[in-house]
Scaffold this active site. Structure first.
Site, PDB file in Angstrom:
ATOM      1  CB  CYS A   1       0.051 -14.896  82.901  1.00  0.00           C
ATOM      2  SG  CYS A   1      -1.281 -13.702  82.063  1.00  0.00           S
TER       3      CYS A   1
ATOM      4  CG  ASP B   1       7.576 -12.225  81.015  1.00  0.00           C
ATOM      5  OD1 ASP B   1       6.315 -12.679  81.268  1.00  0.00           O
ATOM      6  OD2 ASP B   1       8.080 -11.827  79.552  1.00  0.00           O
TER       7      ASP B   1
ATOM      8  CG  HIS C   1       3.621 -14.246  79.835  1.00  0.00           C
ATOM      9  ND1 HIS C   1       3.732 -12.788  80.093  1.00  0.00           N
ATOM     10  CD2 HIS C   1       1.946 -14.036  79.469  1.00  0.00           C
ATOM     11  CE1 HIS C   1       2.857 -12.947  80.745  1.00  0.00           C
ATOM     12  NE2 HIS C   1       2.049 -13.565  79.697  1.00  0.00           N
TER      13      HIS C   1
END
Length: 401
Positions: free
Chosen positions: A126, A300, A302
């Protein structure tokens, strides 16, 4: 059946992780140096009629009408690079040190599902993805222009996206980040990167990439920018500044961002030179692009999506391009951020450089960046001791992903 599943997922997400409402509508919103004034809700004739029954808007209606549309368009045009799966394997390093550097989940996944190597970066990539997002949006400003929005210059957009495809030949692929991390930063495949390693890889890969040409100035894990060192990196043979990405790896506190730095951190996203912030979440990295009051907006990484093929000609389908963007707003209060982060600024010319320095020096509150003529300057100035008490240099031994 697929549509039903997607609908169910959206319903569950709405209740479990609803999109934020604009609960400070009087405050301007900033996105990478662009200000969006507070939006006014549409007038309701019934509200001016005392005989009409009062009506309370539901959450969905409020959310749709209170975010400025221009901001939503800008946010939705920021390149969003996420976890990917089913890409060309990244070979594993079969040493005890490499294995011990992985989390248990990554270790099990690599042994059971990817015995030949990593075909997905889920669970460990990430910070790399956040760094890619920062770099991709830097190129977006350079190649497409800050006013670019989705639906414009599709061919140029596709060629830009191709540079970040999940393939060893793509100039800024995760494969190349991992290779440079192993060679220059001691990072094993499958190991979490921190802001420092990510910044170093961005610098190395940008140096090796001829098109588009971008110079990268690193602060080497401090908040100090030295004008003589910047000139050495940014100036061409004629002494003129070429487009240069300034990457500042810093730590603005111990466990959380110290309140004294809140103003400076928010202000960083209001500068016209801003290209965002990577990091900033405990045990997870995000890419921050905007600010409103005490909240920062972020992308984000993820979410795991299928890997894209490397197509240097940039002939991607609309579906493939769509996977690099999102219209879903996410935000976090500054007090909940992790203090370790990588802050990026793009300086394109002399005027940009002068303007950036002026903004840094005039920002209220404790500065998050310090500018000095030279690294050898004996006195760093008033307040330097206090700054060292709060802003810590990054150390990869305790970095988050």
């Amino acid at each position: 059946m697929t549509m039903d599943m997607e609908k169910c997922k959206r319903i569950v997400q709405y209740f479990w992780d609803p999109e934020p409402r604009n609960d400070v509508p009087a405050a301007s919103i900033w996105c990478l140096g662009r200000e969006y004034a507070p939006s006014q809700p549409p007038s309701d004739p019934a509200s001016n009629n005392p005989r009409s029954p009062s009506r309370q808007p539901n959450a969905s209606t409020l959310n749709d009408t209170t975010w400025p549309k221009a901001f939503l368009s800008d946010f939705g045009s920021r390149i969003w690079i996420t976890y990917r799966s089913n890409f060309t394997p990244i070979p594993r390093t079969k040493t005890p040190e490499a294995t011990s550097s992985m989390t248990l989940g990554v270790r099990l996944r690599s042994q059971l599902m990817d015995p030949q190597g990593f075909t997905s970066d889920t669970g460990w990539g990430c910070m790399i993805r956040s760094g890619q997002s920062l770099l991709a949006n830097t190129f977006s400003v350079l190649l497409l222009g800050r006013d670019w929005r989705r639906g414009e210059k599709v061919e140029e957009e596709s060629k830009l996206i191709s540079m970040f495809a999940d393939h060893p030949e793509a100039p800024f692929s995760i494969h190349r980040f991992v290779n440079r991390g192993a060679e220059s930063c001691g990072k094993y495949p499958g190991e979490w990167f921190g802001p420092s390693a990510t910044a170093k890889c961005i610098q190395l890969l940008s140096t090796q990439s001829e098109v588009p040409q971008l110079r990268v100035y690193l602060t080497n894990d401090t908040s100090d920018v030295y004008e003589d060192k910047f000139a050495h990196v940014a100036h061409d043979e004629s002494g003129r500044i070429q487009p240069t990405l300034i990457l500042i790896g810093t730590r603005l506190g111990i466990d959380n961002v110290t309140p004294a730095y809140w103003d400076g951190l928010r202000a960083a996203l209001t500068y016209p030179q801003s290209v965002g912030i990577a990091g900033g979440r405990p045990s997870a990295s995000h890419y921050f692009v905007g600010a409103q009051d005490c909240h920062l907006f972020f992308l984000d990484p993820h979410t795991t999506r299928p890997a894209t093929l490397y197509r240097p000609d940039g002939l991607y389908t609309q579906e493939e391009l769509d996977s690099y963007y999102t219209s879903r707003l996410r935000r976090i209060h500054i007090k909940d951020m992790d203090p370790s982060m990588l802050i990026g600024f793009l300086v394109k010319d002399e005027d940009d450089w002068a303007d950036w320095k002026k903004r840094i020096r005039s920002t209220p509150g404790q500065p998050i960046v310090h500018i000095f003529p030279s690294q050898h300057q004996p006195d760093h100035g008033h307040g330097r001791a206090e700054a060292l008490d709060e802003v810590e240099a990054l150390d990869d031994s305790d970095e988050m992903e």
